[in-house]
Design a protein around this motif. Structure first.
Motif, short mmCIF file in Angstrom:
data_model
loop_
_atom_site.label_atom_id
_atom_site.label_comp_id
_atom_site.label_asym_id
_atom_site.label_seq_id
_atom_site.Cartn_x
_atom_site.Cartn_y
_atom_site.Cartn_z
N LYS A 96 47.96 27.05 18.19
CA LYS A 96 46.73 27.75 17.84
C LYS A 96 46.55 28.91 18.80
CE LYS A 96 41.82 26.96 16.93
NZ LYS A 96 40.72 25.94 16.91
N ALA A 97 46.42 30.13 18.28
CA ALA A 97 46.35 31.30 19.14
C ALA A 97 45.71 32.47 18.42
CB ALA A 97 47.75 31.70 19.62
N ASP A 98 45.08 33.32 19.20
CA ASP A 98 44.55 34.60 18.70
C ASP A 98 45.53 35.68 19.13
OD1 ASP A 98 43.23 36.89 18.01
OD2 ASP A 98 41.35 36.39 19.03
N LEU A 99 46.38 36.09 18.21
CA LEU A 99 47.46 37.01 18.55
C LEU A 99 46.98 38.42 18.86
CD1 LEU A 99 50.16 35.83 16.00
CD2 LEU A 99 50.00 35.30 18.43
N LYS A 100 45.69 38.69 18.68
CA LYS A 100 45.16 39.99 19.11
C LYS A 100 45.17 40.09 20.63
CE LYS A 100 41.14 39.79 17.00
NZ LYS A 100 41.28 38.44 16.35
N LYS A 101 45.28 38.93 21.29
CA LYS A 101 45.27 38.88 22.76
C LYS A 101 46.69 38.76 23.28
CE LYS A 101 40.85 36.42 22.61
NZ LYS A 101 40.16 35.13 22.93
N PHE A 130 40.66 44.32 5.08
CA PHE A 130 39.25 44.47 4.76
C PHE A 130 39.11 45.57 3.72
CE2 PHE A 130 39.61 43.13 9.21
CZ PHE A 130 38.84 41.97 9.21
N PRO A 131 39.23 45.23 2.44
CA PRO A 131 39.21 46.25 1.38
C PRO A 131 37.92 47.06 1.38
CG PRO A 131 39.95 44.13 0.53
CD PRO A 131 39.41 43.88 1.90
N LYS A 132 38.07 48.38 1.29
CA LYS A 132 36.94 49.31 1.15
C LYS A 132 37.37 50.44 0.23
CE LYS A 132 34.33 47.20 4.24
NZ LYS A 132 33.08 46.49 3.85
N MET A 140 34.68 50.70 12.49
CA MET A 140 35.64 50.73 13.58
C MET A 140 36.00 49.31 14.03
SD MET A 140 36.74 53.67 13.94
CE MET A 140 37.84 53.13 15.25
N ASP A 141 35.07 48.38 13.88
CA ASP A 141 35.38 46.99 14.22
C ASP A 141 36.47 46.44 13.31
OD1 ASP A 141 33.57 46.92 16.29
OD2 ASP A 141 31.99 45.92 15.12
N ASP A 142 36.36 46.71 12.00
CA ASP A 142 37.37 46.25 11.06
C ASP A 142 38.69 46.99 11.28
OD1 ASP A 142 35.62 44.47 9.99
OD2 ASP A 142 35.28 45.56 8.12
N PHE A 143 38.59 48.28 11.55
CA PHE A 143 39.80 49.09 11.80
C PHE A 143 40.55 48.53 13.01
CE2 PHE A 143 42.10 52.63 13.72
CZ PHE A 143 42.74 53.20 12.63
N ASP A 144 39.82 48.27 14.10
CA ASP A 144 40.45 47.73 15.30
C ASP A 144 41.05 46.36 15.04
OD1 ASP A 144 39.84 49.95 16.81
OD2 ASP A 144 38.05 49.08 17.73
N ALA A 145 40.31 45.50 14.32
CA ALA A 145 40.80 44.16 14.04
C ALA A 145 42.07 44.20 13.20
CB ALA A 145 39.73 43.35 13.33
N THR A 146 42.11 45.13 12.25
CA THR A 146 43.29 45.25 11.39
C THR A 146 44.52 45.66 12.19
OG1 THR A 146 41.89 45.86 9.51
CG2 THR A 146 44.22 46.38 9.34
N TYR A 147 44.37 46.65 13.05
CA TYR A 147 45.51 47.09 13.86
C TYR A 147 45.91 46.05 14.90
CZ TYR A 147 46.66 51.66 12.07
OH TYR A 147 47.14 52.66 11.27
N LYS A 148 44.92 45.45 15.55
CA LYS A 148 45.22 44.49 16.62
C LYS A 148 45.78 43.19 16.07
CE LYS A 148 42.00 46.39 19.99
NZ LYS A 148 40.74 46.20 20.76
N THR A 149 45.57 42.91 14.79
CA THR A 149 46.14 41.72 14.15
C THR A 149 47.47 42.03 13.49
OG1 THR A 149 43.93 40.83 13.71
CG2 THR A 149 45.77 39.89 12.45
N ASN A 150 47.57 43.17 12.84
CA ASN A 150 48.71 43.45 11.95
C ASN A 150 49.91 44.09 12.63
OD1 ASN A 150 46.87 42.54 10.10
ND2 ASN A 150 47.06 44.27 8.70
N ILE A 151 49.73 44.80 13.74
CA ILE A 151 50.87 45.47 14.34
C ILE A 151 51.02 45.19 15.83
CG2 ILE A 151 49.53 47.63 14.53
CD1 ILE A 151 53.38 47.28 14.17
N VAL A 187 43.17 51.50 2.98
CA VAL A 187 43.72 52.62 3.75
C VAL A 187 44.18 52.16 5.13
CG1 VAL A 187 43.16 54.81 4.86
CG2 VAL A 187 42.43 54.39 2.51
N ASP A 188 43.34 51.42 5.84
CA ASP A 188 43.72 50.99 7.18
C ASP A 188 44.81 49.94 7.15
OD1 ASP A 188 41.88 49.32 5.97
OD2 ASP A 188 40.76 48.87 7.80
N TYR A 189 44.70 48.96 6.26
CA TYR A 189 45.72 47.92 6.12
C TYR A 189 47.08 48.53 5.77
CZ TYR A 189 48.25 44.04 3.86
OH TYR A 189 49.21 43.12 3.47
N ALA A 190 47.09 49.42 4.78
CA ALA A 190 48.35 50.03 4.36
C ALA A 190 49.00 50.80 5.50
CB ALA A 190 48.12 50.93 3.15
#
Length: 282
Positions: A96-101, A130-132, A140-151, A187-190
């Motif tokens: 169990k881990a939060d890979l953003k860290k 986070f579809p928009k 910006m919170d969703d944008f940061d979460a998407t990048y910090k989780t996905n890449i 846009v951010d996810y892609a």
């Protein structure tokens, strides 16, 4: 597989739970026969509790690999994956881990090595979206979460794993069809998936002289917990593909088996497009 009826209305909160989905995704075909393609290998799979990650874990196990899976909070789903892996006669370590860290990324590698002593296959797969409909609505919170989780974790785990991977071992990254054709509501996810594609190709060139391969899979619309957890209407999900339906995790995971095995020993820096027939350029 025949074209299914529309998916029934349903909704979940992220990251989504597979045990609450209707219908349940197909994890592995009943007639899938393993042939020891990964016998004796150790695989680390992020997002391995459900969806594509669970399917990869079970397919790897049927091919003879022991697996460690990383999950964020979906303990019930993770335990189910462990049960399915053990049913195949292989062991499964739950982390169990939060890979953003970054510290959690370091702990993941350490726990895997402490348990299995070695690492042969890293599968970077965990992701959020986070579809928009408008970029103006992307916080910006969703944008940061998407990048910090996905890449970010893809970078950290790849970097950390290099101390343990040996000649013939590999890294497999999960991108998306959206990296190649774009997505007006993601846009951010892609863009993170595009980053994963470029990261994969670049790292593949960088470490090819060590006989370490880096490849990826770019799924199209696949029925996973992320879908009902992020879209309000899933009724026609995947029906705009040439095959006219969404794919199942069981139809994606064999691509990971291929890339992880000796069958792909002359392949690096490449992506397999499991997307229902959409034609993708280089």
């Amino acid at each position: 597989m025949s074209k299914p009826k529309e998916f029934p209305k349903q909704s979940q909160d992220q990251p989504g739970k597979q045990n609450e989905m209707n219908p349940k995704p197909e994890i592995i075909r009943a007639d899938y026969k393993g042939s020891d393609k990964l016998k004796g290998k150790i695989a680390l799979i992020t997002g391995g509790d459900s969806g594509i990650g669970r399917s990869v874990a079970v397919h790897f196990a049927r091919e003879g690999a022991d697996v460690a899976i990383v999950y964020l909070s979906e303990t019930e789903d993770a335990k189910k994956t462990k049960t399915l892996v053990e049913k195949e006669g292989q062991s499964c370590l739950l982390i169990k881990a939060d890979l953003k860290k970054r510290n959690d990324c370091e702990r993941v590698i350490k726990e895997c090595m402490d348990t299995y002593i070695k690492l042969n296959i890293l599968v970077n797969n965990a992701g959020v979206q986070f579809p928009k409909d408008s970029i103006e609505d992307v916080s910006m919170d969703d944008f940061d979460a998407t990048y910090k989780t996905n890449i970010y974790p893809y970078f950290h785990l790849a970097k950390l794993s290099l101390a343990h991977l040996n000649s013939g071992d590999c890294i497999i990254n999960t991108s998306s069809v959206t990296a190649y054709r774009g997505s007006s509501h993601l846009v951010d996810y892609a863009s993170t998936k595009g980053a994963i594609t470029s990261f994969t190709r670049s790292l593949a060139k960088q470490i090819a002289d060590k006989n370490l391969r880096v490849n990826g899979v770019a799924p199209g619309p696949i029925w996973t917990p992320l879908i009902p957890a992020t879209f309000d209407d899933v009724s026609d999900f995947g029906q705009d593909t040439p095959l006219g339906r969404a794919g199942q995790p069981s139809e994606v995971a064999p691509a990971y088996v291929f890339l992880a095995s000796k069958d792909a020993s002359y392949i690096t820096g490449q992506f397999i497009h499991v997307n229902g027939g959409e034609i993708i350029g280089a």
